[in-house]
Enzyme design. Structure first.
Site, mmCIF file in Angstrom:
data_model
loop_
_atom_site.group_PDB
_atom_site.id
_atom_site.type_symbol
_atom_site.label_atom_id
_atom_site.label_comp_id
_atom_site.label_asym_id
_atom_site.label_seq_id
_atom_site.Cartn_x
_atom_site.Cartn_y
_atom_site.Cartn_z
ATOM 1 N N ARG A 147 32.358 107.276 49.108
ATOM 2 C CA ARG A 147 31.651 106.662 47.975
ATOM 3 C C ARG A 147 32.372 106.954 46.673
ATOM 4 O O ARG A 147 32.837 108.077 46.450
ATOM 5 C CB ARG A 147 30.201 107.154 47.922
ATOM 6 C CG ARG A 147 29.429 106.758 49.162
ATOM 7 C CD ARG A 147 27.926 106.797 49.005
ATOM 8 N NE ARG A 147 27.327 106.542 50.312
ATOM 9 C CZ ARG A 147 27.165 105.334 50.867
ATOM 10 N NH1 ARG A 147 27.516 104.249 50.201
ATOM 11 N NH2 ARG A 147 26.646 105.206 52.078
ATOM 12 N N ASP A 148 32.474 105.927 45.822
ATOM 13 C CA ASP A 148 33.103 106.093 44.509
ATOM 14 C C ASP A 148 32.252 107.050 43.673
ATOM 15 O O ASP A 148 31.021 106.992 43.693
ATOM 16 C CB ASP A 148 33.228 104.732 43.821
ATOM 17 C CG ASP A 148 34.200 104.773 42.655
ATOM 18 O OD1 ASP A 148 35.284 104.167 42.774
ATOM 19 O OD2 ASP A 148 33.879 105.407 41.613
ATOM 20 N N ILE A 149 32.913 107.931 42.934
ATOM 21 C CA ILE A 149 32.215 108.939 42.134
ATOM 22 C C ILE A 149 31.490 108.299 40.943
ATOM 23 O O ILE A 149 30.523 108.877 40.431
ATOM 24 C CB ILE A 149 33.217 110.028 41.689
ATOM 25 C CG1 ILE A 149 32.513 111.338 41.408
ATOM 26 C CG2 ILE A 149 34.056 109.584 40.499
ATOM 27 C CD1 ILE A 149 33.466 112.549 41.332
ATOM 28 N N ASN A 207 43.291 97.047 42.875
ATOM 29 C CA ASN A 207 43.866 97.074 41.527
ATOM 30 C C ASN A 207 45.297 97.595 41.607
ATOM 31 O O ASN A 207 45.564 98.550 42.333
ATOM 32 C CB ASN A 207 43.045 97.991 40.617
ATOM 33 C CG ASN A 207 41.643 97.461 40.381
ATOM 34 O OD1 ASN A 207 41.441 96.246 40.313
ATOM 35 N ND2 ASN A 207 40.675 98.346 40.257
ATOM 36 N N VAL A 247 44.107 105.588 40.045
ATOM 37 C CA VAL A 247 44.513 106.568 41.061
ATOM 38 C C VAL A 247 45.641 105.928 41.868
ATOM 39 O O VAL A 247 45.461 104.834 42.440
ATOM 40 C CB VAL A 247 43.346 106.974 41.977
ATOM 41 C CG1 VAL A 247 43.822 107.949 43.056
ATOM 42 C CG2 VAL A 247 42.210 107.597 41.172
ATOM 43 N N HIS A 267 43.867 101.900 47.341
ATOM 44 C CA HIS A 267 42.479 101.947 47.792
ATOM 45 C C HIS A 267 41.851 100.585 47.604
ATOM 46 O O HIS A 267 42.092 99.900 46.611
ATOM 47 C CB HIS A 267 41.689 103.021 47.029
ATOM 48 C CG HIS A 267 41.901 102.976 45.551
ATOM 49 N ND1 HIS A 267 43.014 103.513 44.949
ATOM 50 C CD2 HIS A 267 41.164 102.435 44.565
ATOM 51 C CE1 HIS A 267 42.949 103.324 43.649
ATOM 52 N NE2 HIS A 267 41.842 102.653 43.383
ATOM 53 N N HIS A 306 38.451 98.684 46.980
ATOM 54 C CA HIS A 306 37.064 98.847 46.551
ATOM 55 C C HIS A 306 36.200 97.867 47.346
ATOM 56 O O HIS A 306 36.532 96.680 47.447
ATOM 57 C CB HIS A 306 36.895 98.483 45.075
ATOM 58 C CG HIS A 306 37.603 99.358 44.098
ATOM 59 N ND1 HIS A 306 36.949 100.310 43.345
ATOM 60 C CD2 HIS A 306 38.900 99.414 43.713
ATOM 61 C CE1 HIS A 306 37.817 100.908 42.537
ATOM 62 N NE2 HIS A 306 39.007 100.384 42.734
HETATM 63 P P1 5GP Z 1 41.129 102.326 40.380
HETATM 64 O O1 5GP Z 1 40.739 102.324 38.934
HETATM 65 O O2 5GP Z 1 42.413 103.118 40.589
HETATM 66 O O3 5GP Z 1 41.178 100.971 41.025
HETATM 67 O O4 5GP Z 1 39.970 103.061 41.143
HETATM 68 C C1 5GP Z 1 39.873 104.458 41.227
HETATM 69 C C2 5GP Z 1 38.436 104.783 41.571
HETATM 70 O O5 5GP Z 1 38.385 106.109 42.010
HETATM 71 C C3 5GP Z 1 37.488 104.642 40.388
HETATM 72 O O6 5GP Z 1 36.487 103.687 40.690
HETATM 73 C C4 5GP Z 1 36.932 106.058 40.220
HETATM 74 O O7 5GP Z 1 35.566 106.084 39.860
HETATM 75 C C5 5GP Z 1 37.180 106.678 41.574
HETATM 76 N N1 5GP Z 1 37.384 108.108 41.542
HETATM 77 C C6 5GP Z 1 38.169 108.798 40.663
HETATM 78 N N2 5GP Z 1 38.154 110.109 40.952
HETATM 79 C C7 5GP Z 1 37.336 110.259 42.030
HETATM 80 C C8 5GP Z 1 36.926 111.395 42.794
HETATM 81 O O8 5GP Z 1 37.303 112.547 42.551
HETATM 82 N N3 5GP Z 1 36.076 111.179 43.833
HETATM 83 C C9 5GP Z 1 35.644 109.914 44.144
HETATM 84 N N4 5GP Z 1 34.810 109.804 45.188
HETATM 85 N N5 5GP Z 1 36.020 108.820 43.459
HETATM 86 C C10 5GP Z 1 36.855 108.993 42.411
#
Ligand code: 5GP
Ligand code: ZN
Length: 113
Positions: free
Chosen positions: A28-30, A86, A95, A99, A101
């Protein structure tokens, strides 16, 4: 080099794991942006979608199939959902371990922000 999602894959950093196998981990996303918001991460470290090669094609297939399975488990398959990848700055990637979403449980807007 340290990687947040490699650390989650290896269990060094906790996450709410939804599914795990040899190829993908789903958690799950944080900061959830929808009632269901999970991230499907390959166990192999790949920094961006730009770094995929033809040999990684199967990984993307496994990521999408894992997301499909979780969509059913979360009960959003009939109502609908969105899958998002993304890439780099303009894509909003924060990150640098690829990944997928999976977002659902509410109506999504289009065009995305
Ligand atoms: P991006 O912006 O790279 O497409 O998505 C990265 C996602 O990782 C974001 O939606 C963010 O909320 C999530 N995220 C960042 N750090 C953590 C973490 O430590 N744990 C979890 N579960 N999600 C994270
Ligand atoms: Zn990584």
């Amino acid at each position: 080099m340290s990687c947040l999602f490699c650390d989650i894959v290896e269990g060094k950093i906790p996450a709410q794991i939804v599914k795990k196998d040899d190829h993908v981990v789903v958690f799950r996303d944080i900061q959830p942006q929808a009632p269901t918001h999970v991230l499907v991460v390959p166990t192999k470290h790949i920094s961006t979608i730009n770094d995929l090669t033809g040999q990684d094609a199967a990984i993307i297939g496994k990521m999408v199939m894992a997301a499909q399975e979780v969509a059913v488990a979360e009960g959003i398959d009939e109502s609908g959902y969105r899958m998002v990848l993304n890439c780099n700055k303009d894509g909003g990637q924060s990150v640098f371990h690829i990944h997928l979403h999976l977002l659902g449980g509410r109506t999504m807007q289009w065009p995305p922000g």
